[in-house]
Design a protein around this motif. Structure first.
Motif, PDB file in Angstrom:
ATOM      1  N   LYS A 891     -11.982  60.682  23.382  1.00  0.00           N
ATOM      2  CA  LYS A 891     -11.965  61.983  24.082  1.00  0.00           C
ATOM      3  C   LYS A 891     -10.894  61.984  25.173  1.00  0.00           C
ATOM      4  N   SER A 892     -10.866  60.890  25.930  1.00  0.00           N
ATOM      5  CA  SER A 892      -9.883  60.793  27.027  1.00  0.00           C
ATOM      6  C   SER A 892      -8.454  60.822  26.478  1.00  0.00           C
ATOM      7  N   ALA A 897      -3.423  63.658  25.292  1.00  0.00           N
ATOM      8  CA  ALA A 897      -2.457  64.085  24.274  1.00  0.00           C
ATOM      9  C   ALA A 897      -2.211  65.591  24.357  1.00  0.00           C
ATOM     10  N   LEU A 898      -3.277  66.375  24.527  1.00  0.00           N
ATOM     11  CA  LEU A 898      -3.115  67.832  24.600  1.00  0.00           C
ATOM     12  C   LEU A 898      -2.244  68.209  25.801  1.00  0.00           C
ATOM     13  N   GLY A 899      -2.498  67.565  26.941  1.00  0.00           N
ATOM     14  CA  GLY A 899      -1.678  67.857  28.136  1.00  0.00           C
ATOM     15  C   GLY A 899      -0.232  67.460  27.945  1.00  0.00           C
ATOM     16  N   SER A 900      -0.011  66.269  27.360  1.00  0.00           N
ATOM     17  CA  SER A 900       1.365  65.777  27.178  1.00  0.00           C
ATOM     18  C   SER A 900       2.137  66.624  26.173  1.00  0.00           C
ATOM     19  N   VAL A 901       1.462  67.007  25.083  1.00  0.00           N
ATOM     20  CA  VAL A 901       2.127  67.843  24.070  1.00  0.00           C
ATOM     21  C   VAL A 901       2.494  69.192  24.676  1.00  0.00           C
ATOM     22  N   ALA A 902       1.646  69.706  25.567  1.00  0.00           N
ATOM     23  CA  ALA A 902       1.914  70.999  26.224  1.00  0.00           C
ATOM     24  C   ALA A 902       3.188  70.939  27.066  1.00  0.00           C
ATOM     25  N   VAL A 903       3.473  69.756  27.632  1.00  0.00           N
ATOM     26  CA  VAL A 903       4.688  69.618  28.452  1.00  0.00           C
ATOM     27  C   VAL A 903       5.937  69.900  27.615  1.00  0.00           C
ATOM     28  N   GLY A 904       5.874  69.568  26.311  1.00  0.00           N
ATOM     29  CA  GLY A 904       7.035  69.808  25.423  1.00  0.00           C
ATOM     30  C   GLY A 904       7.316  71.278  25.204  1.00  0.00           C
ATOM     31  N   ASN A 905       6.288  72.165  25.331  1.00  0.00           N
ATOM     32  CA  ASN A 905       6.501  73.603  25.147  1.00  0.00           C
ATOM     33  C   ASN A 905       5.425  74.351  25.943  1.00  0.00           C
ATOM     34  N   LEU A 906       5.691  74.525  27.246  1.00  0.00           N
ATOM     35  CA  LEU A 906       4.692  75.150  28.134  1.00  0.00           C
ATOM     36  C   LEU A 906       4.307  76.567  27.704  1.00  0.00           C
ATOM     37  N   PRO A 907       5.280  77.475  27.404  1.00  0.00           N
ATOM     38  CA  PRO A 907       4.904  78.861  27.078  1.00  0.00           C
ATOM     39  C   PRO A 907       3.935  78.940  25.907  1.00  0.00           C
ATOM     40  N   LYS A 908       4.020  77.991  24.984  1.00  0.00           N
ATOM     41  CA  LYS A 908       3.166  78.036  23.794  1.00  0.00           C
ATOM     42  C   LYS A 908       1.776  77.442  24.074  1.00  0.00           C
ATOM     43  N   PHE A 909       1.749  76.294  24.769  1.00  0.00           N
ATOM     44  CA  PHE A 909       0.489  75.541  24.889  1.00  0.00           C
ATOM     45  C   PHE A 909      -0.313  75.852  26.148  1.00  0.00           C
ATOM     46  N   LEU A 910       0.370  76.129  27.276  1.00  0.00           N
ATOM     47  CA  LEU A 910      -0.365  76.277  28.540  1.00  0.00           C
ATOM     48  C   LEU A 910      -1.335  77.462  28.504  1.00  0.00           C
ATOM     49  N   PRO A 911      -0.900  78.663  28.066  1.00  0.00           N
ATOM     50  CA  PRO A 911      -1.880  79.767  27.983  1.00  0.00           C
ATOM     51  C   PRO A 911      -3.062  79.417  27.070  1.00  0.00           C
ATOM     52  N   PHE A 912      -2.773  78.687  25.978  1.00  0.00           N
ATOM     53  CA  PHE A 912      -3.842  78.274  25.053  1.00  0.00           C
ATOM     54  C   PHE A 912      -4.877  77.408  25.785  1.00  0.00           C
ATOM     55  N   HIS A 929      -8.652  67.912  32.472  1.00  0.00           N
ATOM     56  CA  HIS A 929      -7.814  66.694  32.500  1.00  0.00           C
ATOM     57  C   HIS A 929      -6.461  66.954  31.842  1.00  0.00           C
ATOM     58  N   SER A 930      -6.462  67.737  30.759  1.00  0.00           N
ATOM     59  CA  SER A 930      -5.185  68.093  30.101  1.00  0.00           C
ATOM     60  C   SER A 930      -4.314  68.894  31.065  1.00  0.00           C
ATOM     61  N   LEU A 931      -4.940  69.829  31.754  1.00  0.00           N
ATOM     62  CA  LEU A 931      -4.200  70.652  32.722  1.00  0.00           C
ATOM     63  C   LEU A 931      -3.633  69.777  33.843  1.00  0.00           C
ATOM     64  N   VAL A 973     -11.336  67.032  39.544  1.00  0.00           N
ATOM     65  CA  VAL A 973     -10.100  67.308  38.782  1.00  0.00           C
ATOM     66  C   VAL A 973      -9.518  68.650  39.233  1.00  0.00           C
ATOM     67  N   VAL A 974     -10.384  69.654  39.432  1.00  0.00           N
ATOM     68  CA  VAL A 974      -9.930  70.973  39.922  1.00  0.00           C
ATOM     69  C   VAL A 974      -9.246  70.802  41.275  1.00  0.00           C
ATOM     70  N   ALA A 975      -9.878  69.999  42.152  1.00  0.00           N
ATOM     71  CA  ALA A 975      -9.313  69.794  43.496  1.00  0.00           C
ATOM     72  C   ALA A 975      -7.941  69.133  43.419  1.00  0.00           C
ATOM     73  N   GLU A 976      -7.818  68.128  42.539  1.00  0.00           N
ATOM     74  CA  GLU A 976      -6.527  67.441  42.404  1.00  0.00           C
ATOM     75  C   GLU A 976      -5.451  68.412  41.923  1.00  0.00           C
TER      76      GLU A 976
END
Length: 1256
Positions: A891-892, A897-912, A929-931, A973-976
């Motif tokens: 899970k961790s 992985a989801l957070g790191s993959v989002a870095v490659g294309n923020l407009p596509k993954f971040l809103p998701f 944690h991904s965020l 995590v929210v606070a960080e």
């Protein structure tokens, strides 16, 4: 035993010889025998040896007598108790003998016996002490023979200093014998009585202590003559120095009397009063506080007390440091001062008053940092005006006092940031005084007194440390005053060394542009010192020369661009004339082989610096000096220094021609990689890497490949720093000379690189170097290291992980670094990267095992971070499906992985991701944690921040909705995330955090306070000025009604105190009472919980107290000068009786305080020792579990560490409570070996602070 008895009998027979030489040699041999640990005497031998040595004390030959006395020391620990008592009886009887020589030798014998008696709790010491004490007491009272009296007082002082605690029953009698001696007509008797009394007060009870003080104060009040007052005040000062921890409670009645007598016309009495006041200031800092203004005023008055000398003529002649006078030669400058130094009057004792006043002022300065601002306005100008003092001793003490003021002004290391001092701060006030300080110090430097000149140079060095760059406007005058001392042959070597050390500080403490114009004045004097016959002067001069080179032509700001010719600005024309001379005088020292090691090393370093900065001016000299470097490289003694020096030359932007030595040097450097000397290996790797970077065209490929064959053994996890440097060299070789990586070299290197890649220890710089090497191997197209081959080798350990069940846990730790390696290889591989991604995605979708699943996710994360994977179908679904397995590690990894993959294309993954956080409450924690991964990753680079900025409002809104998560993990995590976003947009977002802090919801306030903690990092940030302006507002939650909010507020405060103490230093007066209040045990927070038939107490305030004590510990390291240590110590004492966790913390604090504020701790030693004693003597209940025993052992060990630290305090061994505790520890067979090993460790590692808590 028989042979020993025979040997001793033989020696005893020789001792009866008529020949004094026989007697002497036999006694000497006996002493040698007695000093052996193995010797054992039988009863008969003991009796005979004791009898013979006591007889020899009456020998006619003085040398035999002296040896016999020395034998008594080792004999005391070798014979039985009754024999020692017999020795003491005889010596005491001899003390009253008619013969002066026998009396003297017997008193020395008694002192020897006392010093050798064991300190343990055996009865021997007690019996001997009691036997001696009565005799001494009667000897002191008999005043017919003063010499007997003096010896008796001396012995009594020794006895009380070692065994005062054993003589408690004799204390009243001793006090009654000693007090009348204070009125003795003989000064020697009075002085020794004072010493004996000061040792007595260490262990006597409060009644006797008060009786002594009463006697002294009555004597002072009714004293008819200054001589009696002098004795009483000397005694008061001595008592305070010896037992300052007990003197504090008497100070209220003693200090006014001493201050009253300090204005007496008798000069000696004034001196003694000032010395007493100095003792009060040092030993009773808390109690003396009300008297400090009066003491300062008195000292300022007395420091100018010189009734027999007129300074006015001198001041008129000096003309306020006339500039024209400064231009004259060295000798005329010295005249005004030398006249004053030649003045002498044997009857003039006023200098003693001035010296005592200067020392007293120094004690105030060192203990009263809170008065610094006031002292710069009153004490500073007065001391500067007294730099003209005529008496050498006084002048040195005045300079020392001012140096202490400068030392106190130094900003703490944690605050050394480029901040302008505030208007009324000590630093700002010091900068205003600099012209006067320099004027006064230079006047002393031109004088004749070597000691005073050394003190003035030490003062100027401290001035540079307290206010860096403050001599910019005065450098010209300073250098003019210093150069004559360097060129004058009559100047003492120590003075030259002091001057050269200061010149280095002067050059380093100012920018090169400022100091360059002074080089012409300084260089000739420094070059003259290089030729000095004394090796230490030469070595120091070469160090100055090295610094001068950097000033003449600094290369720090020269940027080396790939493939471009570098233009380095030439040195100023007027300074170019010094280059040949500097080079020649260094070359002479470099060539010489019969030189001291220090000079050799300095010459190599200086010559390397010269070639690095002036290689273009010394091209013709390279064939001469480079072969000498090669010789020094072959020499075991100088090779390390030569390697470092050649690294400087090789990294020079001037591209020095090293071809004359490269072919010979590289094999030698290769051989160094096989040596055991770690520093040599590291330095050699750095040099080889520099040569590969800058001289790849001229290095033979064959030679380099041989060097690379030596590298594989260094690429291992046992020394990651060495591995990192070796990998950097391999990477450089791949990029610059790929041909050097022959099949043999590659075959030797690859297994080691792969073994390190899968190591669970690989991290930080070593991991970064590993990624660089793998990328370079792929891009250089090295045979056998193509992308596909490397990828197969890197993934192999994952496929084999199920075969090694024992190491499965370690393999999982290694997966993160292994995945980064895979990412580096794939990214360098070009076109078919997406094909590799699909393979990993297949593994993640239908994993053969948990290990495969986890690694596939991590590999996707590392590739997706640098490559846009949005074109791959079902990627999101596979990653989200990986959130459901039972394994927490998978899970961790999926969340990462989801957070790191989002870095490659923020407009596509971040809103998701933001939509999923809203829609999937069960997956919220993992999605957050991904965020967090996205925010952390994008915050590292300006490009990432720019990409993230458009999404910040949207993220903030989503995070705001989750401030009240019930689950603490999600809230953190929210606070960080909130804190890290706030660092990117401080102006906009900090007001929102302030709003959250005012929320009526406790959980929102908790989240907001934790977010504040994440805005405070140890690096300078744009948010710092905003935080500084509103820190008091952000710390309001420290007084929140909710327990949880207060706890996280203390954690945030601790973070600020640790990372950026400057934010909270000004708020400590308001915040400290709140923190101290949280250290108290609150009964209303303790509740009882029923667990079956048992009742169990739960303390809800424990975490809060622990957080408060952690804050206190941090403040000790960063804000000690802002703490009232007495108040601080009171709360530490409470913590010593608290819960296990808090006890552990307070023991650490005790040890730190013993190092940082020994005088204060000494005063409170009694209240610290009792809780430590309680812990060490505590017994665990018989039916306790194993963990309880382990916990108790750890607690005892920590208490013993604290006791060992207290024992290191100067004069702590005189405290009866502590020594009684130490004796008790040594009597416990389970504690004694632990305590001995702790003491051994603390003395062995005295340079390292072992009492630091890991605050990472």
């Amino acid at each position: 035993m028989a042979s020993v008895s025979y040997q001793i009998a033989n020696l005893l027979e020789k001792m009866t010889s008529n020949d004094k030489d026989f007697r002497f040699m036999a006694t000497n041999d006996l002493m040698t025998e007695l000093q052996k640990d193995s010797i054992k005497l039988d009863d008969d031998s003991e009796r005979k040896v004791v009898k013979m040595l006591l007889r020899l004390l009456e020998d006619k030959n003085g040398e035999v007598q002296n040896l016999a006395v020395k034998c008594l020391g080792p004999l005391v620990n070798k014979v039985k108790e009754y024999q020692v008592e017999g020795i003491v009886e005889t010596l005491c009887a001899n003390m009253l003998s008619e013969t002066e020589q026998l009396r003297d030798i017997s008193s020395i014998g008694l002192k020897t016996v006392i010093s050798e008696l064991p300190l343990g709790s055996n009865t021997l010491a007690a019996n001997v002490c009691k036997k001696i004490t009565g005799r001494l007491s009667s000897a002191i009272e008999k005043q017919e023979d003063v010499s007997v009296q003096l010896e008796a007082l001396d012995i009594l002082a020794d006895l009380l200093s070692r065994f005062g605690g054993l003589l408690i029953s004799f204390h009243p009698m001793l006090l009654n014998s000693l007090l009348p001696q204070l009125a003795s007509p003989r000064q020697a008797v009075r002085k020794r009585t004072i010493v004996a009394l000061s040792h007595l007060v260490m262990s006597c009870n409060a009644t006797l202590y008060n009786k002594l003080i009463d006697h002294l104060l009555e004597g002072l009040a009714s004293s008819p003559s200054p001589s009696v007052s002098r004795t009483h005040i000397q005694c008061i000062a001595s008592v305070c120095r010896q037992a300052g921890h007990r003197f504090g409670e008497q100070l209220w009645r003693v200090a006014p009397q001493v201050l009253e007598h300090s204005t007496n016309p008798d000069e000696e009495l004034r001196e003694h009063c000032l010395q007493a006041l100095e003792a009060f200031v040092l030993k009773c800092p808390k109690e003396v506080q009300p008297h400090i203004p009066t003491i300062i005023e008195l000292c300022l008055k007395m420091v100018t007390y010189d009734p027999n000398y007129n300074y006015e003529d001198e001041e008129a002649g000096a003309g306020g440091e006339d500039e024209d006078m400064e231009d004259e030669s060295f000798a005329p400058d010295a005249e005004p001062d030398s006249d004053s130094e030649e003045y002498s009057d044997d009857d003039d004792m006023s200098w003693k008053v001035r010296r005592a006043a200067a020392k007293c002022l120094e004690s105030v300065i060192t203990t009263r940092h809170e008065l610094l601002v006031d002292m710069y306005q009153t004490v500073s100008p007065a001391l500067i005006a007294r730099f003209k003092e005529r008496e050498e001793n006084v002048k040195c003490d005045i300079l020392s006092a001012y140096t202490a003021l400068l030392r106190a002004t130094r900003p703490p290391p944690s605050l050394q940031m480029p901040m302008a001092p505030s208007e009324n701060s000590p630093q700002a006030l010091l900068i205003q005084r600099v012209p006067g300080i320099v004027r006064g110090a230079l006047r002393v430097i031109r004088g004749r007194s070597v000691r005073a000149r050394g003190a003035a140079l030490a003062l100027l060095r401290e001035l540079l440390a307290a206010a860096p760059g403050c001599l910019t406007d005065h450098a010209d005058r300073v250098i003019r005053a210093l150069t004559p001392a360097l060129t004058d042959k009559s100047t003492a070597s120590s003075m030259k060394i002091e001057t050269l050390v200061f010149v280095v500080c002067l050059l380093r403490g100012h920018p090169a542009a400022v100091m360059r114009k002074h080089v012409a004045a300084l260089a000739p004097a420094v070059l003259a010192c290089v030729h000095d016959p004394f090796y230490k002067v030469t070595a120091e001069a070469l160090r100055v020369l090295q610094t001068l080179v950097k000033v003449i032509r600094p290369l720090d700001n020269v940027t080396i661009s790939e493939g471009e010719d570098i233009l380095v600005e030439p040195p100023p024309e007027d300074l170019q004339r010094f280059i040949p001379e500097m080079y020649q005088c260094t070359l002479v020292r470099l060539r010489a082989t019969d030189m001291d090691q220090e000079v050799k090393e300095r010459a190599i370093a200086a010559c390397g610096q010269l070639l690095c900065h002036f290689g273009d001016f010394l091209k013709t000299e390279l064939p001469v000096c480079l072969p000498i470097f090669l010789e020094r490289l072959r020499n075991e003694i100088t090779r390390l220094t030569t390697v470092k020096s050649l690294t400087k030359v090789a990294s020079s932007p001037l591209r020095i021609d090293l071809t004359p030595i490269l072919s010979d040097a590289i094999p030698i450097l290769g051989s160094f990689l096989r040596k055991n000397q770690r520093a040599l290996k590291l330095s050699t790797l750095v040099l080889l890497d520099t040569l590969v970077q800058n001289y790849s065209d001229t290095i033979s490929i064959e030679l380099l490949s041989k060097v690379l064959m030596e590298v594989p053994p260094l690429v291992c996890e046992s020394d990651l720093h060495c591995a990192q440097t070796a990998l950097t060299l391999v990477r450089g070789a791949c990029l610059r000379c790929p041909a050097a990586l022959t099949d043999d070299a590659r075959a030797a290197l690859t297994p080691n690189i792969l073994a390190l890649a899968k190591s669970p220890l690989l991290q930080g710089g070593a991991l970064k170097a590993m990624l660089g090497v793998l990328s370079a191997l792929v891009s250089a197209d090295v045979a056998g290291c193509s992308r596909r081959e490397l990828l197969a080798l890197l993934v192999a350990p994952v496929h084999r992980s199920h075969e090694h069940n024992a190491t499965a846990h370690h393999m999982k730790q290694a997966f993160h670094s292994l995945a980064k390696c895979v990412g580096a290889v794939v990214m360098e591989g070009g076109e078919d990267a997406l094909e590799v991604v699909r393979d990993f995605l297949r593994d993640a979708h239908t994993p053969p095992s948990d290990a495969h699943h986890m690694f596939a996710l991590l590999a996707l994360a590392e590739i997706g971070r640098h490559l846009d994977l949005s074109s791959i179908p079902n990627l999101k679904e596979v990653l989200l499906n990986s959130f459901t397995p039972s394994s927490e590690e998978i899970k961790s990894a999926a969340s990462y992985a989801l957070g790191s993959v989002a870095v490659g294309n923020l407009p596509k993954f971040l809103p998701f991701i933001l939509g999923e956080i809203e829609a999937q409450p069960k997956r919220q924690y993992l999605l957050l944690h991904s965020l967090r991964e996205i925010i952390s990753c994008e915050s590292c680079t300006p490009e990432g921040v720019a990409a993230l900025r458009p999404f910040i409002p949207e993220i903030w809104v989503q995070l705001s909705k989750h401030c009240q998560c019930v689950e603490e993990g999600s809230r953190n995590v929210v606070a960080e995330c909130l804190g890290k976003l706030c660092l990117l947009e401080p102006q906009t977002l900090l007001p929102h955090i302030k709003e959250f802090l005012r929320s009526p919801e406790p959980l929102t306030r908790t989240t907001a306070v934790t977010a504040v903690k994440f805005t405070i990092s140890d690096q300078p940030q744009a948010i710092d000025p905003l935080l500084r302006s509103c820190m008091s507002e952000l710390l309001v939650p420290l007084r929140d009604p909710e327990l949880g909010v207060r706890r996280v507020a203390l954690v945030a405060f601790n973070s600020a105190a640790h990372n950026k103490p400057s934010l909270i230093r000004g708020l400590l007066p308001q915040v400290l009472p709140t923190i101290y209040a949280e250290t108290k045990v609150k009964k209303e927070l303790i509740r009882e919980v029923e667990m079956g038939p048992f009742k169990h107490s739960v303390d809800d305030g424990l975490d809060l107290r622990k957080a408060a004590f952690e804050c206190m510990y941090t403040l000790l390291g960063t804000c000690l000068d802002r703490l009232d240590v007495f108040e601080f110590l009171r709360h530490v004492e409470d913590g010593l009786r608290d819960h296990y966790d808090i006890k552990m913390l307070t023991y650490l604090m005790c040890a730190r305080l013993a190092q940082l504020c020994p005088a204060v701790v000494l005063q409170r030693l009694e209240s610290l020792v009792e809780p430590l004693r309680a812990t060490c003597t505590m017994k665990v209940k018989a039916n306790s579990v194993k963990q309880e025993y382990e916990k108790q052992d750890e607690l005892k060990r920590s208490a013993l560490r604290a006791a060992a630290a207290l024992l290191q305090i100067p004069e702590a061994e005189k405290n009866p409570h502590l020594m009684d505790f130490v004796t008790q520890i040594k009597s416990f067979p389970d504690l004694q070996p632990i305590f001995e090993s702790i003491l051994k460790d603390s003395s062995a590692g005295s340079g390292v602070d072992s009492n630091l808590m890991d605050q990472s």
